[in-house]
Structures are given as structure tokens and as C-alpha cells.
Write an enzyme that holds these catalytic residues in place. Sequence first.
Site, short mmCIF file in Angstrom:
data_model
loop_
_atom_site.label_atom_id
_atom_site.label_comp_id
_atom_site.label_asym_id
_atom_site.label_seq_id
_atom_site.Cartn_x
_atom_site.Cartn_y
_atom_site.Cartn_z
N SER A 1 -9.86 2.41 2.88
CA SER A 1 -8.69 2.90 2.12
C SER A 1 -8.26 2.06 1.13
CB SER A 1 -8.06 3.83 2.77
OG SER A 1 -7.28 3.27 3.73
N LYS B 1 0.73 -1.23 -0.04
CA LYS B 1 -0.18 -0.04 0.01
C LYS B 1 0.85 1.30 0.09
CE LYS B 1 -3.81 2.07 2.41
NZ LYS B 1 -4.97 1.87 3.91
N SER C 1 -10.27 0.17 7.29
CA SER C 1 -9.75 0.31 6.00
C SER C 1 -9.08 -0.72 5.28
CB SER C 1 -8.78 1.51 5.99
OG SER C 1 -9.46 2.64 5.75
#
Length: 490
Positions: free
Chosen positions: A159, A78, A183
Site C-alpha cells: 500500500s 504516508k 506494504s
Amino acid sequence: MSNLTHLTIAQALKSMDKGEFTATELTQAHIEAMAARRSLNAYITETPELALGQAKAADDRRRAGTAGGLEGIPLGIKDLFCTKGVLTTAASHILDGFTPQYESTVSANLLKAGAVTLGKLNLDEFAMGSSNMTSHYGAVENPWKRTSDPAARLVPGGSSGGSAAAVSARIAMGATGTDTGGSIRQPAAFCGITGIKPTYGRCSRWGIVAFASSLDQAGPMARTVEDCALMLNAMAGHDPKDSTSAPMPVPDFAKALTGDIRGLKVGIPLEYRPDGLNAEVLKVWEQGIEWLRAAGATPVEISLPHTKYALPTYYIVAPAEASSNLARYDGVRFGLRVPGTSLDDMYKKTRAAGFGKEVRRRIMIGTYVLSAGYYDAYYAKAQKVRRMIAEDFRKAFETVDVILTPTAPSAAFGMGENMDDPVTMWLNDVFTIPTSLAGLPGLSLPAGLSSDGLPLGLQLIGRPFDEETVFKVAGVMESAAQFTAAPEGI
């Protein structure tokens, strides 16, 4: 080579140990798949040359008999984790051109275990969002499609939407995520994969771009419970560079997958059945309860009375911490700089150009609740309620071993749907936020499909630093669910 991308991490490790293929071949297969599915926009930065170099080194170590726990496994990172020599953006314009000269502790731990870095994954800007629509680099598309409307483009959740989409689309065997209010778990549910937010402090936050420091926690996302356990083994551990990192031993999480949960008590919270709860979500939840009962566990109704205050509490605490953390982005030291007539003017112009709408909204909320005259009325009160929410869980765990709830209130929704009202968007995290406020481990796994053919997830919540029980119960549920569905064409 395309079939190699459909292996789980555990399967790939066993096959490479047997010499059935090399890490280089496995990595090349994923690089080719990434190129074929670039339209999903899951990656911000692809690093194929770096990946192939790491894969060759992994092959050398395996031949030398020094293979690590994730030797040769291609992962996505990420783009909130700082990676040495690789662009790190947090999906924000304000970090344009930022290339760290250091590696986050979590990604460094994965590299030590032999993992291969395929690239940096897309996300909501600064991890603020539930749809992956707030990224400066464009929205990520969920690889799943509605059977009733295959042309509709769906969100992957947020997210960690890029992470979830990449794992689901077989363009990464696993991925790192971060979870502040859901998330990891919500996008895992939307994309039909497994993801766990460990106990706060289990994984180091050092080198992860901060959103809300008392909530942010790194965790793994993969296609199976066992794969998440293998990844968390490599990611976790005490880090003296992070004052919030817990000096706790890291157990072998994969060994917890015994398949035996007889005698365990599973809490079913009354407050997670609000009026109007989606009927399909409720049905999957009830099915999950029956799976656990059939495996020898005992469902127990519990009460978490302050659950209804979790969402407003979170949206005071998290923006307050974000407004403090994001004050460092001023155009002076790194990232974007927009010239101004004075220092203050440069600050204003840089931040106005660099931050997106959702980030600006949360900074403004956070600055407001921390301001003179409002701190006690909002932030201080929210912290008191947060302690009450944590106390609810502590009392519940005096009588149960794990808690089962839905992960999200619906299946994945379409791009552009539910997005006019930010409060409606924030409600996507209604089932995950209480766990985050209490700092507890929470795991989401796919448990079924909606009538439109979309994944629905269930969440397991555990005691602090008792990820082993969470994994044990999750393994049993995974076996019962037999979730083998995949996005069409993948």
C-alpha cells in the site's frame, strides 16, 4: 538546486554540517521537484509552506549547535499517519475533511529529530492493496518504465506506493511507510529503493489509522540501507500510549553497518522456490546467495513448512481485524456523512459512499469469518496456524542468523494488469506475509534489474528485535549489488 534531490540522507546531513547548503535550500529543491513530477500522483496533500518554516527552524538549530539526527531532511509522510493540523485521509473518501488535532508518535519522533514534512503521501485505501490502485485520490504511477514498452504506466506496489514512488523519483529523501502484509517491502522492490518493516512493536502504532492491529507496523523507506537505519533510529522507541509498543532500547542501527558478516549463517528456505517461480527473480536470489558467500557468510538450506498456509491465514486474520477497526467510521463523529432517513440508514449510506470496493470486500470477508458459527472454523483456526508459522521461524533461527528470500514474485506490473482477480493481486505478498504473521523484521533492498529494465528486490528476515543483524547483512549486499540505476529522466 536540482542536484540536491539526488543526495542520500547521510550525504545531505554531512554537507549541511559543513555549511555547503542550508536545509531551506534542500527543501526548496524538493518542493520544485515535487511540482515537476506531480503527474506521478505520489502526494495527496503537499505542505510547502509548512516545510519551509520547518526548514528555517532546522537551519537555526544547526547554527545554534542543537541539530537533531535528521535535522533539515525533507521527508514524505504516508497519509495513514495523523498529522496535527494537516489533512489525513488514509486515501479514503470516508475521511474527507479529517484534520487531526494531534500528531502520531512516529511522525512526532521524526519532527523531534529535525525532519521536514513535505506532505502526505498517497496509498491504497486504508492500506488495503498491492498496487496503489485503490486510492480514492487516484492511482500512483511508478517512475520506472519498461524498456520494451516505455508508454506503459506501471504500478509502484502497495500500500505504500506513494512513499516508494516519491523516494524513487527524488521528490522526498525518505518516507514513512506501514507494512501489514508487505506494504513497505513490496513497493520498495517495485520502485528500486530500500524499505524495512521493523519487528512488531518496535515503532509505536499510536496515531496511525488502523487496518489490522496485530500486524500493522510503521517503518522507513529510503534509497540506501544507511538512510533507513538513520530514519529508524528516529522513528523507533517505546510509547506508553500504545499497549503493543515494546519497552525495548533502541540501538544505533547505523553503527551495525560494519561490512563484516564473516561467520554468519544465512537461511535459504526451500518453500520459497515454488514451481513456476519467475526465472529472473530466481537468478537475482541466487546471485544474492553468492554475494553473501563471497563475503564470508554460510548459506544454509532451511525449511519453513507452514509457509504455504500463510496467504490464506493472512486473508482471514487481516480482514477480521479490519472489519472491527473500520466499524468506527459511521458518519457520526468525523469524516464523511451522507444523510439518511434513520440512524441505520445514515450508517449504510455513509459507508456505501465512503468505502471503496477493496475495503468493502475485506470488511465483508472479516465480518463473515467473525460471525457466529464461523469464528471457530476460520478465525480461531487461522490464529493457530499463525502460531505454527511463527514457530517455524523460531526453529529456523536456532541454526541461522538471518534469512534471505525474494521480496516479490515479479517486477512491477502495468496498471490494469493482474487486477481482475483479487486473489491474483493478493499473491503479490506471498513472500512477505509469513514475516508479518510472525512479527519479524524484514528488509527489502534492490538487487538487480529485470530484462525489461525494472528493479528486482531481495528480502532479509531477522530474529525479533534484531534489526541490527538485518542492517549489517543488508549493507554488505548493497555494496555487492552496486545498484545505481534510477528511473529514466529523474
